[in-house]
Design a protein around this motif. Structure first.
Motif, mmCIF file in Angstrom:
data_model
loop_
_atom_site.group_PDB
_atom_site.id
_atom_site.type_symbol
_atom_site.label_atom_id
_atom_site.label_comp_id
_atom_site.label_asym_id
_atom_site.label_seq_id
_atom_site.Cartn_x
_atom_site.Cartn_y
_atom_site.Cartn_z
ATOM 1 N N GLY A 18 4.827 14.337 -4.331
ATOM 2 C CA GLY A 18 4.229 14.049 -5.765
ATOM 3 C C GLY A 18 5.098 15.133 -6.623
ATOM 4 N N ILE A 19 6.105 16.088 -5.767
ATOM 5 C CA ILE A 19 7.161 16.786 -6.547
ATOM 6 C C ILE A 19 8.508 16.358 -6.251
ATOM 7 N N ALA A 20 8.651 15.017 -5.879
ATOM 8 C CA ALA A 20 10.179 14.637 -5.849
ATOM 9 C C ALA A 20 10.416 13.904 -7.029
ATOM 10 N N PHE A 21 11.871 13.392 -7.159
ATOM 11 C CA PHE A 21 12.220 12.811 -8.040
ATOM 12 C C PHE A 21 12.623 11.348 -7.520
ATOM 13 N N PRO A 22 11.850 10.574 -7.531
ATOM 14 C CA PRO A 22 12.048 9.324 -6.632
ATOM 15 C C PRO A 22 13.306 8.458 -6.966
ATOM 16 N N SER A 23 14.088 8.767 -8.095
ATOM 17 C CA SER A 23 15.388 8.076 -8.347
ATOM 18 C C SER A 23 16.301 8.525 -7.384
ATOM 19 N N SER A 24 16.238 9.882 -7.009
ATOM 20 C CA SER A 24 17.329 10.199 -6.100
ATOM 21 C C SER A 24 17.058 9.575 -4.725
ATOM 22 N N ILE A 25 16.038 9.354 -4.259
ATOM 23 C CA ILE A 25 15.750 8.531 -3.015
ATOM 24 C C ILE A 25 16.258 7.102 -2.951
ATOM 25 N N LYS B 223 3.844 -10.743 5.624
ATOM 26 C CA LYS B 223 4.787 -9.810 5.814
ATOM 27 C C LYS B 223 4.611 -8.712 6.777
ATOM 28 N N LYS B 224 5.628 -8.453 7.481
ATOM 29 C CA LYS B 224 5.843 -6.979 8.300
ATOM 30 C C LYS B 224 6.053 -6.018 7.222
ATOM 31 N N VAL B 225 4.978 -4.800 7.291
ATOM 32 C CA VAL B 225 5.162 -3.526 6.698
ATOM 33 C C VAL B 225 5.186 -2.563 7.462
ATOM 34 N N ALA B 226 6.071 -1.441 7.164
ATOM 35 C CA ALA B 226 6.328 -0.245 7.646
ATOM 36 C C ALA B 226 6.205 0.630 6.359
ATOM 37 N N ILE B 227 5.989 2.032 6.528
ATOM 38 C CA ILE B 227 5.554 3.025 5.633
ATOM 39 C C ILE B 227 6.124 4.282 6.002
ATOM 40 N N ILE B 228 6.893 4.974 5.051
ATOM 41 C CA ILE B 228 7.381 6.295 5.171
ATOM 42 C C ILE B 228 6.512 7.101 4.319
ATOM 43 N N VAL B 229 5.957 8.278 4.781
ATOM 44 C CA VAL B 229 5.245 8.942 3.986
ATOM 45 C C VAL B 229 5.703 10.583 3.960
ATOM 46 N N ASN B 230 6.149 11.148 2.921
ATOM 47 C CA ASN B 230 6.725 12.220 2.800
ATOM 48 C C ASN B 230 5.433 13.576 2.371
ATOM 49 N N GLU B 231 5.528 14.633 3.137
ATOM 50 C CA GLU B 231 4.765 15.706 2.537
ATOM 51 C C GLU B 231 5.343 16.767 2.437
ATOM 52 N N ILE B 232 5.028 17.470 1.391
ATOM 53 C CA ILE B 232 6.025 18.897 0.934
ATOM 54 C C ILE B 232 6.107 20.174 2.100
ATOM 55 N N GLY B 233 4.488 19.831 2.853
ATOM 56 C CA GLY B 233 4.286 20.968 3.671
ATOM 57 C C GLY B 233 4.546 20.554 5.168
ATOM 58 N N VAL C 254 10.549 -0.427 -0.933
ATOM 59 C CA VAL C 254 9.710 -0.102 -2.349
ATOM 60 C C VAL C 254 9.489 1.313 -2.280
ATOM 61 N N ILE C 255 9.731 1.869 -3.172
ATOM 62 C CA ILE C 255 9.658 3.363 -3.527
ATOM 63 C C ILE C 255 8.672 3.687 -4.521
ATOM 64 N N VAL C 256 7.325 4.369 -4.141
ATOM 65 C CA VAL C 256 6.183 4.521 -5.085
ATOM 66 C C VAL C 256 6.104 6.085 -5.209
ATOM 67 N N GLY C 257 6.432 6.564 -6.397
ATOM 68 C CA GLY C 257 6.485 7.923 -6.515
ATOM 69 C C GLY C 257 5.492 8.123 -7.727
ATOM 70 N N GLY C 258 5.458 9.371 -8.040
ATOM 71 C CA GLY C 258 4.504 9.761 -9.022
ATOM 72 C C GLY C 258 3.899 11.299 -8.741
ATOM 73 N N PHE C 259 3.690 11.867 -9.896
ATOM 74 C CA PHE C 259 3.082 13.507 -9.715
ATOM 75 C C PHE C 259 2.124 13.605 -8.672
ATOM 76 N N LEU C 260 1.819 14.761 -8.235
ATOM 77 C CA LEU C 260 0.557 15.016 -7.448
ATOM 78 C C LEU C 260 -0.801 14.338 -7.737
ATOM 79 N N GLY C 261 -1.507 13.750 -7.000
ATOM 80 C CA GLY C 261 -2.813 13.092 -7.210
ATOM 81 C C GLY C 261 -2.721 11.678 -8.367
ATOM 82 N N SER C 262 -1.550 11.369 -8.344
ATOM 83 C CA SER C 262 -1.497 10.065 -9.111
ATOM 84 C C SER C 262 -2.200 8.741 -8.676
ATOM 85 N N GLY C 263 -2.461 8.968 -7.213
ATOM 86 C CA GLY C 263 -2.860 7.669 -6.486
ATOM 87 C C GLY C 263 -1.923 6.919 -5.626
#
Length: 410
Positions: A94-101, A30-40, A4-13
């Motif tokens: 927030g400054i990613a194009f989620p479709s490319s992921i 369900k067993k859940v794991a999360i990948i978080v990407n930060e720009i910095g 499940v990919i959840v994208g959106g601009f900076l600060g969108s929640g």
């Protein structure tokens, strides 16, 4: 495994939504794991997610949709091997194009049992007008690529304006399903959203890893989402040295003052900035987090319990529209130094230019206690460097123009 990919601009929640989704799924067994990407280089959201007990991996110092593709593959393989989750959730910057992921998953040599759910893009409904002013073309690109559009923070929108907003956003992407969301509401609307993303029969998810799909994607290249966003970003971590323990009251005062100074300096650089300024101070007993997403907003504060034995530290990430990176870097560093010096507390910037390990928690709702250490890869990339991408720039730009013309985006 469902991705499940959840994208959106900076600060969108995104972080709040991902946590709510993870808790909902965990409660369903369900067993859940999360990948978080930060720009910095410094991860903040990953630290917050871990406090809710999820097995979490951070990918920092770039955007996984264009500069850190190998980091994404490494993280996915590690999570699949070490944790074997039912659901893998990905929160890109927030400054990613989620479709490319999503496309990137089609190039990975993963099991045919791995499926990617419909792509979710969140939109902060309360800031939509300002988003269209400060980052219109970039935001439209995120919107038109989505399969599910979540209009978030509807609790902050005038109820009379909500239907108008729904129609406006639907016009930008007529093929997407639109849903109203709020971090404060995890009731019926949220359940409907979860069924939309991960329906029981899973018929709308798509299998990946077919040779035909791979051929199509390899013929494409992606433009740099970082460069396209027009966002200047800077992140830093500081160690805290004080003869006396930093009290809860002092921690709150420091975060309030630093946020106030950074906001003041950001306003001088761009009076109508949009983005996300977030920081937290962990004094060893509690973590104080503050964030703002737009120029007129007052800081929002959250308090979390610290992990026992944690050394005092301060983290900050500022990603704001139409401000040069060096300018926001100077604003952040000077604000931090000014406030801590005025409080008589010494801080030192932490160097994150090397690879090291970080401890990560396990998924929400585990009955047994586990200790698990995952490798945390820091990649030394120039954030503004354009790497090899996966969608033809001319084709994508033409598609964006076509959408703007056909839907009269002004």
């Amino acid at each position: 495994m469902e991705v499940v990919i959840v994208g959106g601009f900076l600060g969108s929640g995104k972080t709040t939504t991902v946590i709510n989704m993870g808790k909902y799924l965990a409660e369903k067994g369900k067993k859940v794991a999360i990948i978080v990407n930060e720009i910095g280089k410094i991860g903040i959201d990953g630290d917050i997610v871990k406090k809710f007990g999820f097995d979490t991996k951070e990918i920092t110092n770039g955007c996984i949709c264009c500069t850190l593709k190998m980091g994404l593959k490494t993280a996915v393989n590690a999570i699949m091997k070490e944790y074997e989750p039912d659901i893998l959730m990905i929160e890109p910057t927030g400054i990613a194009f989620p479709s490319s992921i999503k496309n990137e998953f089609k190039l990975m040599n993963l099991s045919e049992e791995v499926k990617v759910a419909p792509l979710v893009t969140l939109i902060d409904g309360s800031r939509f007008k300002h988003l269209m002013k400060e980052a219109k073309n970039f935001a439209i690109r995120q919107i038109v690529d989505a399969e599910i559009l979540g209009i978030n923070k509807v609790d902050l929108i005038d109820t009379l304006q909500t239907p108008i907003l729904e129609v406006s956003i639907q016009q930008l992407n007529p093929d997407a399903r639109v849903v109203l969301l709020s971090g404060k509401d995890t009731g019926k609307k949220f359940e409907n959203f979860m069924q939309m993303v991960l329906p029981g029969n899973m018929e709308v998810t798509e299998k990946i890893n077919t040779a035909e799909e791979k051929t199509d994607i390899k013929a494409q290249e992606y433009e740099s989402s970082i460069a396209a966003s027009g966002v200047g970003s800077y992140a830093a971590e500081f160690s805290i040295e004080s003869k006396e323990a930093v009290s809860k009251e002092t921690a709150r005062e420091i975060t309030t003052q630093v946020m106030s100074k950074i906001k003041e300096k950001a306003l001088e650089l761009n009076p109508e900035f949009l983005g996300h300024i977030k920081l937290f101070l962990d004094n060893g007993s509690e973590t104080v987090k503050q964030s703002i997403t737009i120029y007129y907003e007052e800081p929002q504060e959250d308090i979390f319990k610290s992990k026992e034995g944690t050394a005092p530290r301060f983290k900050v990430l500022s990603a704001v529209s139409n401000i040069e990176k060096e300018a926001i870097k100077s604003a952040v560093n000077s604000s931090v130094q000014e406030v801590f010096e005025s409080m008589g507390i010494e801080v030192h910037k932490v160097d994150h230019s090397h690879t090291h390990d970080h401890e990560h928690g396990h998924h929400y709702g585990h009955d047994e206690e586990h200790n698990c250490y995952h490798e945390h890869d820091h990649h030394e990339h120039r954030v503004d460097e354009i790497h090899e991408h996966r969608v033809d720039e001319i084709h994508e730009y033409q598609r964006l123009c076509d959408y703007q013309r056909s839907h009269k985006v002004k």
